[in-house]
Design an enzyme around this catalytic site. Structure first.
Site, PDB file in Angstrom:
ATOM      1  N   PRO A 267      -1.636 -12.702  -4.548  1.00 62.09           N
ATOM      2  CA  PRO A 267      -2.659 -13.586  -3.974  1.00 62.09           C
ATOM      3  C   PRO A 267      -4.028 -12.960  -3.742  1.00 62.09           C
ATOM      4  O   PRO A 267      -4.960 -13.669  -3.364  1.00 62.09           O
ATOM      5  CB  PRO A 267      -2.037 -14.018  -2.637  1.00 62.09           C
ATOM      6  CG  PRO A 267      -1.157 -12.886  -2.246  1.00 62.09           C
ATOM      7  CD  PRO A 267      -0.616 -12.331  -3.540  1.00 62.09           C
ATOM      8  N   GLY A 270      -6.997  -7.186  -4.781  1.00 68.77           N
ATOM      9  CA  GLY A 270      -6.337  -5.892  -4.671  1.00 68.77           C
ATOM     10  C   GLY A 270      -5.824  -5.704  -3.260  1.00 68.77           C
ATOM     11  O   GLY A 270      -6.255  -6.379  -2.327  1.00 68.77           O
ATOM     12  N   GLU A 272      -4.902  -2.301  -0.776  1.00 71.12           N
ATOM     13  CA  GLU A 272      -5.127  -0.869  -0.748  1.00 71.12           C
ATOM     14  C   GLU A 272      -3.940  -0.052  -0.273  1.00 71.12           C
ATOM     15  O   GLU A 272      -4.093   0.935   0.460  1.00 71.12           O
ATOM     16  CB  GLU A 272      -6.327  -0.568   0.148  1.00 71.12           C
ATOM     17  CG  GLU A 272      -6.182  -0.968   1.622  1.00 71.12           C
ATOM     18  CD  GLU A 272      -6.590  -2.393   1.957  1.00 71.12           C
ATOM     19  OE1 GLU A 272      -6.799  -2.675   3.151  1.00 71.12           O
ATOM     20  OE2 GLU A 272      -6.707  -3.225   1.035  1.00 71.12           O
ATOM     21  N   HIS A 296     -13.534  -0.698  -4.754  1.00 70.83           N
ATOM     22  CA  HIS A 296     -13.323  -1.232  -3.399  1.00 70.83           C
ATOM     23  C   HIS A 296     -12.019  -0.705  -2.816  1.00 70.83           C
ATOM     24  O   HIS A 296     -11.989  -0.197  -1.688  1.00 70.83           O
ATOM     25  CB  HIS A 296     -13.309  -2.760  -3.458  1.00 70.83           C
ATOM     26  CG  HIS A 296     -13.138  -3.422  -2.131  1.00 70.83           C
ATOM     27  ND1 HIS A 296     -14.210  -3.804  -1.351  1.00 70.83           N
ATOM     28  CD2 HIS A 296     -12.035  -3.776  -1.430  1.00 70.83           C
ATOM     29  CE1 HIS A 296     -13.763  -4.352  -0.225  1.00 70.83           C
ATOM     30  NE2 HIS A 296     -12.434  -4.348  -0.256  1.00 70.83           N
ATOM     31  N   GLU A 297     -10.940  -0.813  -3.585  1.00 75.49           N
ATOM     32  CA  GLU A 297      -9.634  -0.400  -3.061  1.00 75.49           C
ATOM     33  C   GLU A 297      -9.573   1.120  -2.851  1.00 75.49           C
ATOM     34  O   GLU A 297      -8.944   1.589  -1.893  1.00 75.49           O
ATOM     35  CB  GLU A 297      -8.517  -0.862  -4.006  1.00 75.49           C
ATOM     36  CG  GLU A 297      -8.490  -2.365  -4.290  1.00 75.49           C
ATOM     37  CD  GLU A 297      -8.514  -3.232  -3.050  1.00 75.49           C
ATOM     38  OE1 GLU A 297      -8.028  -2.791  -1.988  1.00 75.49           O
ATOM     39  OE2 GLU A 297      -9.038  -4.352  -3.134  1.00 75.49           O
ATOM     40  N   HIS A 300     -11.003   2.067   0.436  1.00 72.34           N
ATOM     41  CA  HIS A 300     -10.084   1.854   1.558  1.00 72.34           C
ATOM     42  C   HIS A 300      -9.256   3.109   1.869  1.00 72.34           C
ATOM     43  O   HIS A 300      -8.711   3.221   2.974  1.00 72.34           O
ATOM     44  CB  HIS A 300      -9.134   0.695   1.256  1.00 72.34           C
ATOM     45  CG  HIS A 300      -9.657  -0.646   1.655  1.00 72.34           C
ATOM     46  ND1 HIS A 300     -10.083  -0.936   2.931  1.00 72.34           N
ATOM     47  CD2 HIS A 300      -9.801  -1.797   0.947  1.00 72.34           C
ATOM     48  CE1 HIS A 300     -10.470  -2.196   2.996  1.00 72.34           C
ATOM     49  NE2 HIS A 300     -10.318  -2.739   1.807  1.00 72.34           N
ATOM     50  N   GLU A 319     -13.232  -3.703   6.329  1.00 74.86           N
ATOM     51  CA  GLU A 319     -13.787  -4.345   5.130  1.00 74.86           C
ATOM     52  C   GLU A 319     -15.305  -4.221   4.990  1.00 74.86           C
ATOM     53  O   GLU A 319     -15.815  -4.073   3.881  1.00 74.86           O
ATOM     54  CB  GLU A 319     -13.375  -5.823   5.097  1.00 74.86           C
ATOM     55  CG  GLU A 319     -11.872  -6.037   4.971  1.00 74.86           C
ATOM     56  CD  GLU A 319     -11.274  -5.478   3.680  1.00 74.86           C
ATOM     57  OE1 GLU A 319     -12.036  -5.063   2.795  1.00 74.86           O
ATOM     58  OE2 GLU A 319     -10.041  -5.468   3.566  1.00 74.86           O
ATOM     59  N   ASP A 376      -4.533 -14.517   9.080  1.00 73.51           N
ATOM     60  CA  ASP A 376      -4.681 -15.110   7.744  1.00 73.51           C
ATOM     61  C   ASP A 376      -5.591 -16.333   7.774  1.00 73.51           C
ATOM     62  O   ASP A 376      -6.332 -16.600   6.823  1.00 73.51           O
ATOM     63  CB  ASP A 376      -3.319 -15.518   7.174  1.00 73.51           C
ATOM     64  CG  ASP A 376      -2.497 -14.335   6.692  1.00 73.51           C
ATOM     65  OD1 ASP A 376      -3.090 -13.253   6.486  1.00 73.51           O
ATOM     66  OD2 ASP A 376      -1.277 -14.475   6.539  1.00 73.51           O
ATOM     67  N   TYR A 384     -16.289  -8.795   5.365  1.00 72.67           N
ATOM     68  CA  TYR A 384     -16.744  -8.019   4.222  1.00 72.67           C
ATOM     69  C   TYR A 384     -18.279  -7.999   4.144  1.00 72.67           C
ATOM     70  O   TYR A 384     -18.893  -6.934   4.137  1.00 72.67           O
ATOM     71  CB  TYR A 384     -16.211  -8.619   2.915  1.00 72.67           C
ATOM     72  CG  TYR A 384     -14.719  -8.615   2.735  1.00 72.67           C
ATOM     73  CD1 TYR A 384     -14.115  -7.739   1.840  1.00 72.67           C
ATOM     74  CD2 TYR A 384     -13.901  -9.487   3.428  1.00 72.67           C
ATOM     75  CE1 TYR A 384     -12.739  -7.737   1.635  1.00 72.67           C
ATOM     76  CE2 TYR A 384     -12.526  -9.497   3.252  1.00 72.67           C
ATOM     77  CZ  TYR A 384     -11.957  -8.612   2.352  1.00 72.67           C
ATOM     78  OH  TYR A 384     -10.602  -8.620   2.170  1.00 72.67           O
ATOM     79  N   MET A 569      -6.027 -15.984  -4.375  1.00 75.01           N
ATOM     80  CA  MET A 569      -6.576 -16.968  -3.438  1.00 75.01           C
ATOM     81  C   MET A 569      -8.086 -17.141  -3.572  1.00 75.01           C
ATOM     82  O   MET A 569      -8.617 -18.214  -3.274  1.00 75.01           O
ATOM     83  CB  MET A 569      -6.210 -16.599  -2.005  1.00 75.01           C
ATOM     84  CG  MET A 569      -4.738 -16.807  -1.686  1.00 75.01           C
ATOM     85  SD  MET A 569      -4.394 -16.815   0.094  1.00 75.01           S
ATOM     86  CE  MET A 569      -4.712 -15.103   0.507  1.00 75.01           C
TER      87      MET A 569
END
Length: 616
Positions: A267, A270, A272, A296-297, A300, A319, A376, A384, A569
């Site tokens: 979903p 990525g 991390e 990005h990952e 993290h 984030e 969630d 972010y 998502m």
């Protein structure tokens, strides 16, 4: 709920977990994990009489003192909370004083309602031969994988023995202790250890037909065999991202940085997970144009994994910092103009999400209140992009990179292995600036609108200025289409031949901001630019959103195709909402979801059902 973290039942003031050991058997036939968790805890308070753990949809069959099942402990499961699960209250045989070690063994099994687990039938995989299992524990789903103190305030080490059916392989967010598994009949036992402390939401497991390819001195990419060559080519630049992160921050601490390309229903872009970042196959554009998600990952590894938010109300510390460093990495590799351009694309995403929530919705605060709220449900680009913009503003306000980049390194060194709140972040910022630069920087910090940035909903109180060199051509072309909606101009592929994929996305985002385009304009745009045929997921998504805004029915078939071949998502929820908003597409949206419901990850499915008003 805890005072430290409003999203956990655990008695965090009394006791904390130091190590967690999983011993689990993977049962694909019944879609469950069966086994034990051994928790090594340390008391904090003077008299600790019970341990409270988080669980969700787990079957508990016994709780014991020590490392075996000889000394039973009394336990009780509270009534179920629909969002947060059930507290597991374990009575200790006698009260324990501070700074003492306590070991508790819990026998349990998961159920089909566990939100952390997605079980895939062979037909849902690329190879179509074997079943597949993967976990997603962020934000509060580790409690449906194992009983634990499911809070980012608790940093643990962990180990695991995973018993899988042959010929499947298990991987985890930890270092592999045995490259070749122990074989017992039809079972394979894989062993793992994570020696660097991390929060529970980073526990991750995948089991499937997996193959690996080395792509760097400390990196392997894993996927189903049919995809492995494509994945290895796409992510060949991973080591460059890691090295640039090390130059900006501190040495990489986790040993391995492996990538796992998951099946299409994953979903997120990525996740991390330490030592094994999970990524979506929608990144496989064939031209490496979407691999910045890996930057990005990788970031993290420092921001979120080493230095962690204490609770989900300060999620931006994970984030916002990660977006800020990711864009620094991109700027170092591809030039500062690309960093500036990425920031402007981020502003578009931020504005879209604030418009969706409503500019006065408290969940659009950088530090939202989450008492009784599922993290969630609060998920958006706000932590972010609003977080990035705060850090970018502070960098400019305090004197630029020469002042801010040494602070970044000091911040990671100081909080490495710890969890912190926004107040603790702010206190350290003041202390560092005063110690290294004196009263001048404190005066500047006192001029910051902290309430506006941290606790006020809506867009940031300051509009940062970014370099326009890559955006102006996109804006001009979008404006040209807007001005010629009644009398079309002669569009040509040459209009965008020098655009990067990101510029094409930005152009479409600009078109999305104006009133719906006439269908004749959309036909002409597609004829000139071949947008419906593009395989880059970002361009494909934005083009479909532009068409749905205008209720352009010829795109419906392509929208349904995109919705049912991936479950990310970022794409699925907006597309379902946009299709549902079209009078002629509303029933199609519901029918498509209902038909393919089992394809989506449980987290994604629950939110889509809210979007389509299929649940209260």
């Amino acid at each position: 709920m805890s005072k430290i973290d409003p999203n956990t039942f655990a008695n965090l003031d009394d006791i904390t977990t130091e190590h967690l050991h999983l011993d689990l058997k993977v049962d694909f036939e019944k879609q469950r994990l069966v086994g034990t968790v051994l928790l090594t805890l340390k008391t904090l308070a003077e008299e600790v009489k019970q341990v409270v753990l988080d669980t969700n949809h787990l079957i508990i069959s016994g709780v014991y003192s020590g490392e075996n099942s000889e000394k039973s402990l009394e336990y009780h499961l509270d009534e179920e909370d629909a969002t947060f699960g059930r507290a597991l209250r374990i009575s200790l045989p006698s009260s324990v004083s501070a700074n003492q070690q306590v070991k508790i063994l819990v026998k349990y099994e998961t159920t089909k309602d566990c939100g952390a687990l997605q079980w895939l039938e062979p037909s849902q995989t690329v190879g179509k031969k074997h079943p597949y299992l993967f976990t997603q524990c962020q934000a509060i789903h580790a409690r449906s994988l194992t009983p634990c103190q499911d809070s980012p305030s608790v940093k643990i080490t962990y180990s695991a023995n995973i018993d899988t059916p042959a010929p499947l392989r298990a991987l985890m967010s930890a270092l592999r202790l045995n490259e070749e598994p122990e074989t017992v009949g039809e079972s394979r036992v894989y062993k793992f250890e994570q020696k660097t402390t991390m929060p529970s939401y980073l526990i991750a497991l995948v089991v499937g037909e997996l193959e690996g390819r080395e792509i760097g001195p400390r990196s392997t990419v894993w996927s189903e065999p049919d995809m492995i060559e494509k994945c290895a080519w796409e992510f060949a630049d991973t080591e460059e991202f890691i090295k640039t992160g090390e130059e900006l921050l501190t040495p990489y601490e986790w040993g391995r940085y492996d990538l796992l390309v998951l099946p299409a229903s994953f979903p997120y872009g990525g996740m991390e997970n330490p030592c094994l970042t999970f990524v979506t196959p929608t990144l496989l554009a064939g031209d490496r144009s979407l691999v910045d998600v890996v930057a990005h990952e990788i970031t993290h590894s420092w921001m979120g994994n080493l230095v962690t938010t204490k609770n989900w109300e300060s999620f931006w510390l994970n984030e916002g910092w990660t977006m800020f460093i990711e864009r620094k990495i991109i700027g170092r590799i591809h030039g500062e103009h690309t960093r500036q351009f990425s920031a402007q694309m981020g502003i578009k995403d931020l504005q879209a999400d604030i418009d969706l929530f409503g500019c006065k919705d408290p969940l659009t605060c950088l530090c939202p209140r989450l008492q009784g709220v599922d993290p969630d449900d609060a998920f958006s680009s706000v932590p972010y992009e609003k977080g990035f913009n705060l850090l970018y503003y502070l960098e400019q306000h305090l004197g630029g990179p020469s002042v801010f980049e040494p602070y970044m390194k000091a911040y990671v060194k100081y909080f490495s292995g710890k969890s912190l709140t926004t107040d603790e972040w702010k206190d350290f910022l003041y202390e560092y600036m005063e110690k290294t630069h004196g009263k001048e920087k404190i005066d500047l910090l006192n001029k910051v609108d902290w309430t506006g940035w941290l606790y006020t909903p809506g867009m940031p109180p300051v509009q940062n200025q970014f370099d326009q060199s890559l955006t102006q051509a996109c804006i001009d072309l979008a404006q040209k289409w807007d001005e010629h909606r009644d009398q079309l101009f002669e569009a040509s592929p040459k209009d965008i031949e020098n655009f990067t994929p990101d510029q094409k996305v930005f152009f479409l985002e600009e078109v999305l901001q104006v009133k719906p385009m006439p269908h004749s304009s959309l036909e002409a745009m597609d004829k000139a630019y071949s947008l419906t045929k593009v395989q880059n997921a970002e361009i494909r998504f934005k083009w479909q959103m532009v068409c749905l805004k205008a209720e352009y029915q010829p795109i419906y078939t392509d929208v349904v195709k995109f919705l049912t071949e991936q479950g990310r998502m970022k794409y699925t929820r907006p597309l379902y909402r946009a299709l549902y908003k079209c009078p002629s597409g509303s029933q199609l949206a519901r029918d498509t979801y209902t038909k393919h419901k089992n394809f989506y990850h449980p987290i994604c499915g629950r939110l889509i059902e809210k979007d389509l008003e299929l649940t209260n």
